[in-house]
Write a protein that holds these residues in place. Sequence first.
Motif, PDB file in Angstrom:
ATOM      1  N   SER A 159       0.813  -1.219   0.000  1.00  0.00           N
ATOM      2  CA  SER A 159       0.000   0.000   0.000  1.00  0.00           C
ATOM      3  C   SER A 159       0.847   1.271   0.000  1.00  0.00           C
ATOM      4  N   GLU A 160       2.008   1.235   0.629  1.00  0.00           N
ATOM      5  CA  GLU A 160       2.848   2.430   0.723  1.00  0.00           C
ATOM      6  C   GLU A 160       4.272   2.127   0.258  1.00  0.00           C
ATOM      7  N   PRO A 161       4.907   3.074  -0.426  1.00  0.00           N
ATOM      8  CA  PRO A 161       6.314   2.890  -0.797  1.00  0.00           C
ATOM      9  C   PRO A 161       7.213   2.926   0.437  1.00  0.00           C
ATOM     10  N   LEU A 162       8.332   2.234   0.356  1.00  0.00           N
ATOM     11  CA  LEU A 162       9.343   2.282   1.407  1.00  0.00           C
ATOM     12  C   LEU A 162      10.185   3.544   1.291  1.00  0.00           C
ATOM     13  N   LEU A 163      10.304   4.039   0.066  1.00  0.00           N
ATOM     14  CA  LEU A 163      11.137   5.211  -0.189  1.00  0.00           C
ATOM     15  C   LEU A 163      10.546   5.987  -1.357  1.00  0.00           C
ATOM     16  N   VAL A 164      10.433   7.297  -1.193  1.00  0.00           N
ATOM     17  CA  VAL A 164       9.995   8.188  -2.261  1.00  0.00           C
ATOM     18  C   VAL A 164      11.011   9.317  -2.349  1.00  0.00           C
ATOM     19  N   LYS A 165      11.490   9.595  -3.548  1.00  0.00           N
ATOM     20  CA  LYS A 165      12.453  10.668  -3.752  1.00  0.00           C
ATOM     21  C   LYS A 165      11.958  11.551  -4.886  1.00  0.00           C
ATOM     22  N   ASP A 166      11.936  12.850  -4.647  1.00  0.00           N
ATOM     23  CA  ASP A 166      11.663  13.788  -5.728  1.00  0.00           C
ATOM     24  C   ASP A 166      12.958  14.016  -6.484  1.00  0.00           C
ATOM     25  N   ILE A 167      12.871  14.021  -7.802  1.00  0.00           N
ATOM     26  CA  ILE A 167      14.037  14.236  -8.657  1.00  0.00           C
ATOM     27  C   ILE A 167      13.971  15.671  -9.157  1.00  0.00           C
ATOM     28  N   PRO A 168      14.962  16.496  -8.822  1.00  0.00           N
ATOM     29  CA  PRO A 168      14.928  17.892  -9.247  1.00  0.00           C
ATOM     30  C   PRO A 168      14.889  18.014 -10.769  1.00  0.00           C
ATOM     31  N   ILE A 169      14.003  18.869 -11.275  1.00  0.00           N
ATOM     32  CA  ILE A 169      13.877  18.994 -12.730  1.00  0.00           C
ATOM     33  C   ILE A 169      15.041  19.767 -13.342  1.00  0.00           C
ATOM     34  N   ASP A 170      15.798  20.499 -12.529  1.00  0.00           N
ATOM     35  CA  ASP A 170      16.929  21.235 -13.087  1.00  0.00           C
ATOM     36  C   ASP A 170      18.171  20.369 -13.262  1.00  0.00           C
ATOM     37  N   THR A 171      18.313  19.309 -12.448  1.00  0.00           N
ATOM     38  CA  THR A 171      19.494  18.444 -12.562  1.00  0.00           C
ATOM     39  C   THR A 171      19.172  17.081 -13.163  1.00  0.00           C
ATOM     40  N   LEU A 172      17.933  16.641 -13.023  1.00  0.00           N
ATOM     41  CA  LEU A 172      17.517  15.289 -13.416  1.00  0.00           C
ATOM     42  C   LEU A 172      18.431  14.225 -12.804  1.00  0.00           C
ATOM     43  N   GLN A 173      18.814  14.451 -11.544  1.00  0.00           N
ATOM     44  CA  GLN A 173      19.641  13.481 -10.830  1.00  0.00           C
ATOM     45  C   GLN A 173      18.830  12.830  -9.716  1.00  0.00           C
ATOM     46  N   LEU A 174      18.793  11.502  -9.764  1.00  0.00           N
ATOM     47  CA  LEU A 174      18.236  10.737  -8.661  1.00  0.00           C
ATOM     48  C   LEU A 174      19.381  10.496  -7.682  1.00  0.00           C
ATOM     49  N   VAL A 175      19.234  10.995  -6.469  1.00  0.00           N
ATOM     50  CA  VAL A 175      20.256  10.821  -5.444  1.00  0.00           C
ATOM     51  C   VAL A 175      19.680   9.953  -4.340  1.00  0.00           C
ATOM     52  N   ILE A 176      20.277   8.792  -4.158  1.00  0.00           N
ATOM     53  CA  ILE A 176      19.905   7.908  -3.065  1.00  0.00           C
ATOM     54  C   ILE A 176      21.024   8.014  -2.035  1.00  0.00           C
ATOM     55  N   GLU A 177      20.664   8.489  -0.858  1.00  0.00           N
ATOM     56  CA  GLU A 177      21.636   8.734   0.200  1.00  0.00           C
ATOM     57  C   GLU A 177      21.763   7.507   1.100  1.00  0.00           C
ATOM     58  N   PRO A 178      22.868   7.386   1.834  1.00  0.00           N
ATOM     59  CA  PRO A 178      23.041   6.238   2.729  1.00  0.00           C
ATOM     60  C   PRO A 178      21.853   6.018   3.665  1.00  0.00           C
ATOM     61  N   LYS A 179      21.279   7.083   4.211  1.00  0.00           N
ATOM     62  CA  LYS A 179      20.155   6.944   5.145  1.00  0.00           C
ATOM     63  C   LYS A 179      18.913   6.351   4.471  1.00  0.00           C
ATOM     64  N   ASP A 180      18.813   6.467   3.144  1.00  0.00           N
ATOM     65  CA  ASP A 180      17.637   5.970   2.426  1.00  0.00           C
ATOM     66  C   ASP A 180      17.549   4.446   2.411  1.00  0.00           C
ATOM     67  N   THR A 181      18.696   3.765   2.432  1.00  0.00           N
ATOM     68  CA  THR A 181      18.690   2.297   2.341  1.00  0.00           C
ATOM     69  C   THR A 181      19.256   1.605   3.576  1.00  0.00           C
ATOM     70  N   LYS A 182      19.859   2.359   4.455  1.00  0.00           N
ATOM     71  CA  LYS A 182      20.552   1.776   5.608  1.00  0.00           C
ATOM     72  C   LYS A 182      19.661   0.835   6.424  1.00  0.00           C
TER      73      LYS A 182
END
Length: 118
Positions: free
Chosen positions: A55-78
Amino acid sequence: RRCYMYEVDKNNAITMIKGDTVILDLKFFDQEDAPYVPKEGDRIRFALKKRYDDSEPLLVKDIPIDTLQLVIEPKDTKNLPCGEYHGRYKYDIELTTAEGFVDTIIPRADFTILEEVY
């Protein structure tokens, strides 16, 4: 020099080590195969689930439209659960335009998190 240990295959499957940093430069193309350039008001979102029917995602990240970079930080998966050696997940990336049009750019792709040694 940056050194990132992750892999993205031809099916957009991502493999990374739990607790590492991942920076992905994304490129999207329109129906005429021209690069899609996001405009003011567009929103791009990454969502990760264990199973699609969760029902719910474990992780949601907004991707900035100016950089188009998906950044997954250590705290996101730890603290994400892994089996003895790895955890298998699913992700998608969705674009919502300023006009409200929704397009799942990368649907139902695999995301594997390898357990770290320490």
